[in-house]
Enzyme design. Sequence first.
Site, PDB file in Angstrom:
ATOM      1  N   PRO A  22       0.833  -1.210   0.000  1.00  0.00           N
ATOM      2  CA  PRO A  22       0.000   0.000   0.000  1.00  0.00           C
ATOM      3  C   PRO A  22       0.863   1.252   0.000  1.00  0.00           C
ATOM      4  CG  PRO A  22       0.095  -0.905   2.210  1.00  0.00           C
ATOM      5  CD  PRO A  22       0.878  -1.847   1.331  1.00  0.00           C
ATOM      6  N   HIS A 167       9.128   4.081   3.604  1.00  0.00           N
ATOM      7  CA  HIS A 167       9.446   4.225   5.024  1.00  0.00           C
ATOM      8  C   HIS A 167       9.574   2.890   5.747  1.00  0.00           C
ATOM      9  CE1 HIS A 167       8.142   8.330   4.095  1.00  0.00           C
ATOM     10  NE2 HIS A 167       8.973   8.669   5.068  1.00  0.00           N
ATOM     11  N   GLY A 198      13.072  -5.116  -0.730  1.00  0.00           N
ATOM     12  CA  GLY A 198      14.092  -5.348  -1.737  1.00  0.00           C
ATOM     13  C   GLY A 198      13.809  -6.486  -2.698  1.00  0.00           C
ATOM     14  N   GLY A 219       6.866  -3.792  -3.512  1.00  0.00           N
ATOM     15  CA  GLY A 219       6.435  -2.414  -3.690  1.00  0.00           C
ATOM     16  C   GLY A 219       7.006  -1.817  -4.954  1.00  0.00           C
ATOM     17  N   THR A 220       8.324  -1.675  -5.004  1.00  0.00           N
ATOM     18  CA  THR A 220       8.979  -1.006  -6.129  1.00  0.00           C
ATOM     19  C   THR A 220       8.615  -1.649  -7.455  1.00  0.00           C
ATOM     20  OG1 THR A 220      10.826  -0.512  -4.634  1.00  0.00           O
ATOM     21  CG2 THR A 220      11.188  -0.158  -6.978  1.00  0.00           C
TER      22      THR A 220
END
Length: 345
Positions: A22, A167, A198, A219-220
Amino acid sequence: MSRINTALTRLLGINTPVISAPMAGASGGKLAGEVSAGGGFGFIGASYRTVQQLQEELLLARSVLQLQNEPTASLPIGAGYIVWQLEKVGKEVLSVALEQRVQAVWFAFGDNIGSWVRYVREYDSQPGRNHKTLVFVQVGSVEDALVAMTDWKVDVIVAQGNEAGGHGFASSPPLLTLVPSILAVVPKNGPLVIAAGGLSGGNHVASILALGAAGVVLGTRFLLTPESQYQDVQKKAIIAAKANSTVRTMTFDRVRGTLGWPEGVDGRALYNDTVKDLDAGVDFQVVKEKFDDGVRREDPDRFLAWAGTGASLMSEIKGAKDIVRELHDDAIANLKAASELISDK
């Protein structure tokens, strides 16, 4: 599509133990919906949205999943909240997600996470509700995992390693240390443990499953999708990243004024001249003005792009549904290859 059978895929009713994080400013209803449609599970970043904005994103996800004509059906996505920010805007931005019957909520970064877990449980206990919202809580240490398990009785613990973009706790150990450490204290009948930080490919998914985690969070990798709300220039900057291109810093929170994080939290982003100048002692106001100007000019040497350490392993923009399926197939191939290392001879 075959299923990778883990406790997470069984809990969520999905084929692939892959979750899209998220991410504030990036994870909307389109991205979350497409990840879930692809066999994984998508989260909307809800923290900085108004009630109306979040409602629109939830309805968009419902449309992507072809549930727009079933307003009372469970919505197979989640909504993620930064707790200190949630406490600034109020419970309504959480209630709207619960009203839409999201399958899960995700809490991180706050001193009162337990009270929000209780709020969700009490909301679900209302007469006639007939819906259980799964609670994910993000942690960066064994100590926090124990609190989430023992005091809050969460459903899923998200173990976030130091490699994660965005974060996190600066003191968090690397993922390959954190995950086994948490698994060592969580009993088999305890909450599920999933891993974030990562990760970029199916080989990473397979390795984390081999460690014993029930699933992974990326995420990335999902920033680099047409469905992501990141700007094209930010996506291009991530694709250009090298192995040493990211750094943990509070620089971007300072220049943007997004302060209020719990002690020990910072963020991992692409290193650029904004960080370099502030670290070198350049006057803060000068750095801020250059940052603001760089944002306007879309200058990668100045603007913010959150990214994890796996950014250097990513080279293209691809649809979220395709990414989930690629991760699924590659993870299976890697798991099968690993099994061939075992021999009775």
